[in-house]
Design an enzyme around this catalytic site. Structure first.
Site, PDB file in Angstrom:
ATOM      1  N   ASN A 287      57.098  98.015  -8.769  1.00 49.94           N
ATOM      2  CA  ASN A 287      56.483  98.106 -10.090  1.00 49.94           C
ATOM      3  C   ASN A 287      55.140  97.379 -10.106  1.00 49.94           C
ATOM      4  OD1 ASN A 287      56.864  98.852 -12.935  1.00 49.94           O
ATOM      5  ND2 ASN A 287      56.957  96.642 -13.321  1.00 49.94           N
ATOM      6  N   HIS A 324      49.682  99.019 -18.602  1.00 47.27           N
ATOM      7  CA  HIS A 324      49.044  98.169 -19.616  1.00 47.27           C
ATOM      8  C   HIS A 324      47.576  98.570 -19.645  1.00 47.27           C
ATOM      9  CE1 HIS A 324      52.519  95.597 -20.145  1.00 47.27           C
ATOM     10  NE2 HIS A 324      52.622  95.440 -18.841  1.00 47.27           N
ATOM     11  N   ASP A 356      51.466  99.855 -22.903  1.00 52.83           N
ATOM     12  CA  ASP A 356      50.852  99.529 -24.192  1.00 52.83           C
ATOM     13  C   ASP A 356      49.366  99.845 -24.084  1.00 52.83           C
ATOM     14  OD1 ASP A 356      50.173  97.255 -22.654  1.00 52.83           O
ATOM     15  OD2 ASP A 356      51.481  95.914 -23.796  1.00 52.83           O
TER      16      ASP A 356
HETATM   17  C1  XIL Z   1      55.348  89.342 -19.786  1.00 58.50           C
HETATM   18  C2  XIL Z   1      56.176  89.099 -21.029  1.00 58.50           C
HETATM   19  O1  XIL Z   1      56.024  90.179 -21.893  1.00 58.50           O
HETATM   20  C3  XIL Z   1      55.761  87.823 -21.708  1.00 58.50           C
HETATM   21  O2  XIL Z   1      56.639  87.506 -22.761  1.00 58.50           O
HETATM   22  C4  XIL Z   1      55.746  86.690 -20.704  1.00 58.50           C
HETATM   23  O3  XIL Z   1      55.233  85.538 -21.332  1.00 58.50           O
HETATM   24  C5  XIL Z   1      54.909  87.041 -19.502  1.00 58.50           C
HETATM   25  O4  XIL Z   1      55.372  88.233 -18.933  1.00 58.50           O
HETATM   26  N1  XIL Z   1      53.819  92.688 -16.255  1.00 58.50           N
HETATM   27  C6  XIL Z   1      55.168  92.513 -16.114  1.00 58.50           C
HETATM   28  C7  XIL Z   1      55.937  91.836 -17.168  1.00 58.50           C
HETATM   29  O5  XIL Z   1      55.745  93.035 -15.164  1.00 58.50           O
HETATM   30  O6  XIL Z   1      57.006  91.098 -16.644  1.00 58.50           O
HETATM   31  C8  XIL Z   1      55.072  90.928 -18.008  1.00 58.50           C
HETATM   32  O7  XIL Z   1      55.858  90.460 -19.092  1.00 58.50           O
HETATM   33  C9  XIL Z   1      53.856  91.669 -18.480  1.00 58.50           C
HETATM   34  C10 XIL Z   1      53.032  92.158 -17.311  1.00 58.50           C
END
Ligand code: XIL
Length: 434
Positions: A287, A324, A356
């Protein structure tokens, strides 16, 4: 001669398709089925032609027989009777050919139907699970959030609760209290659970980062964690992000985290091998973020890593595109589709795992929301149309709880008042509609 060639080609096609039965109604099987249906249609047309010829011969035979009855001259009568017989024989021959063509057509149609529910697949691929990240304490505190999840989502990714720091707060001491409640709650509502994540360079507990490790020691930690966690959730969590975010865009192409620094680049291989041994039934994913554009340097590096894993026989089943993105930096649906296709071509599943879309463009709100809708919708469409895309997940439900904690970014599909935004309707349409 042409017919002989056609028959030979068809026989080869049938042999090839029966040798390799695909797991899903893949694009390949759909197009093969389409080709079989076209050929079946040709046989049916030929059968109708033969029947028309048979009818004509039948008419000629009847006419000759009728004439023979009326004819006095014995020579002429004999000729007419012979002619009637000849036409009857020809009619029978054409009927026989028609039957043969009809049988061939039926055989091809049956074969085509076996190739993955052709009709349904040609119309539209079955719906795919729509997932979201859930923070357990937020969900518990907010019934409106819980309602949205139960009403609109079919899959849950615990946002932090399955990470190493949460499950193994001290070395060798595991705490499954929250994770178990969360997973069982989701399952009891008929929701799937994605396991996120086993080996990640971020959010490591103090006991790991506060001392020095040898390669063997850290490999042992990795193995113990993967085995303990995957065995614990065996049968409940069917899919794991085994390694998260190992690849970098710059420099040597690696993220220099504790795992990499102590074990070296083969920490990824080792993690997947430990994972397969711990739970042979689970689907194992790599991932990462920033891997949506097909030719972005980071995507190329991720593909190189995954390609290495596949060719080295390392057990990996799929690749997660975190997604993201923002209204400025994003991939459109066609680009995402191409990225997915290239991973699928390595024999892997793909999934959108954390999408997102930040709306910090500073433009008018309606335009921002529309760009966000197009970006979400493009990825959802790519996933629905790629036969190997297994689920589509957003990283949270409502802007009120986004992990960015900057209200203006408003990156999710429901606004801070829990009202669906334009993006939700596009995603809902592409991912869920039958
Ligand atoms: C993020 C969480 O959403 C937050 O709450 C935490 O503080 C940090 O991690 N990539 C990932 C996720 O694979 O595990 C991350 O999640 C966001 C980016």
């Amino acid at each position: 001669m042409r017919r002989l060639f056609l028959v030979a080609a068809l026989a080869l096609l049938l042999f090839l398709t029966s040798a390799a039965e695909p797991r899903t109604a893949s694009a390949q099987s759909v197009s093969e089925a389409g080709a079989l249906m076209v050929q079946a249609g040709r046989y049916e047309a030929a059968s109708r032609r033969e029947l028309r010829k048979a009818a004509r011969e039948h008419r000629l035979a009847a006419a000759a027989a009728k004439k023979a009855k009326k004819t006095r001259a014995p020579g002429a009568r004999k000729r007419l009777r012979r002619s009637a017989r000849k036409h009857r024989v020809r009619a029978a021959l054409h009927r026989k050919r028609a039957r043969r063509q009809r049988k061939r057509a039926a055989r091809l149609r049956r074969r085509a139907a076996q190739l993955g529910q052709v009709r349904a697949a040609l119309v539209r691929r079955p719906p795919i699970p729509l997932g979201t990240a859930i923070d357990w304490s937020e969900l518990q505190a907010d019934p409106a959030l819980e309602r949205l999840f139960l009403d609109h989502f079919g899959q849950m990714s615990p946002e932090n609760e399955l990470k190493l720091f949460a499950l193994q707060p001290r070395q060798g001491v595991y705490n499954f209290y929250t994770a178990d409640r969360m997973v069982d709650w989701a399952l009891s509502h008929g929701k799937r659970v994605r396991g996120h994540t086993l080996v990640y360079g971020n959010q490591l507990p103090h006991w790991m980062t506060s001392r020095a490790w040898t390669r063997d020691e850290l490999l042992a930690v990795m193995r113990d964690h993967i085995e303990t966690v995957m065995r614990h959730f065996h049968g409940r969590v069917a899919e794991w992000d085994v390694v998260n975010e190992a690849v970098g865009s710059w420099g040597d192409g690696w993220v220099h985290n504790l795992w990499y620094d102590v074990i070296g680049p083969d920490y990824v291989d080792q993690a997947f091998r430990f994972a397969r041994a711990a739970d042979p039934d689970a689907q194992l994913f790599y991932n990462d973020y920033g891997t949506e554009l097909p030719d972005h340097p980071k995507t190329v590096r991720a593909r190189a890593l995954v390609s290495h894993l596949v060719s080295a026989g390392v057990p990996i089943d799929g690749v997660g595109l975190e997604s993201h993105v923002s209204n400025q930096f994003k991939a459109d649906g066609f680009e995402v589709a191409e990225t997915m296709r290239r991973f699928a071509a390595m024999g892997l599943d793909v999934a959108v795992t954390e999408m997102d879309v930040r709306t910090n463009g500073g433009g008018p709100l309606a335009a921002e929301l529309d760009t966000q809708r197009t970006t979400f919708g493009g990825s959802a469409r790519a996933c629905r149309m790629e036969p190997r895309c297994t689920s589509f997940t957003t990283w949270g439900i409502s802007d009120r709880y986004s992990w960015f904690e900057v209200p203006e970014l408003a990156p999710l599909m429901f606004d801070a008042s829990m009202v669906p935004k334009p993006a939700f309707w596009d995603v809902e349409d592409w991912v869920r509609k039958p």
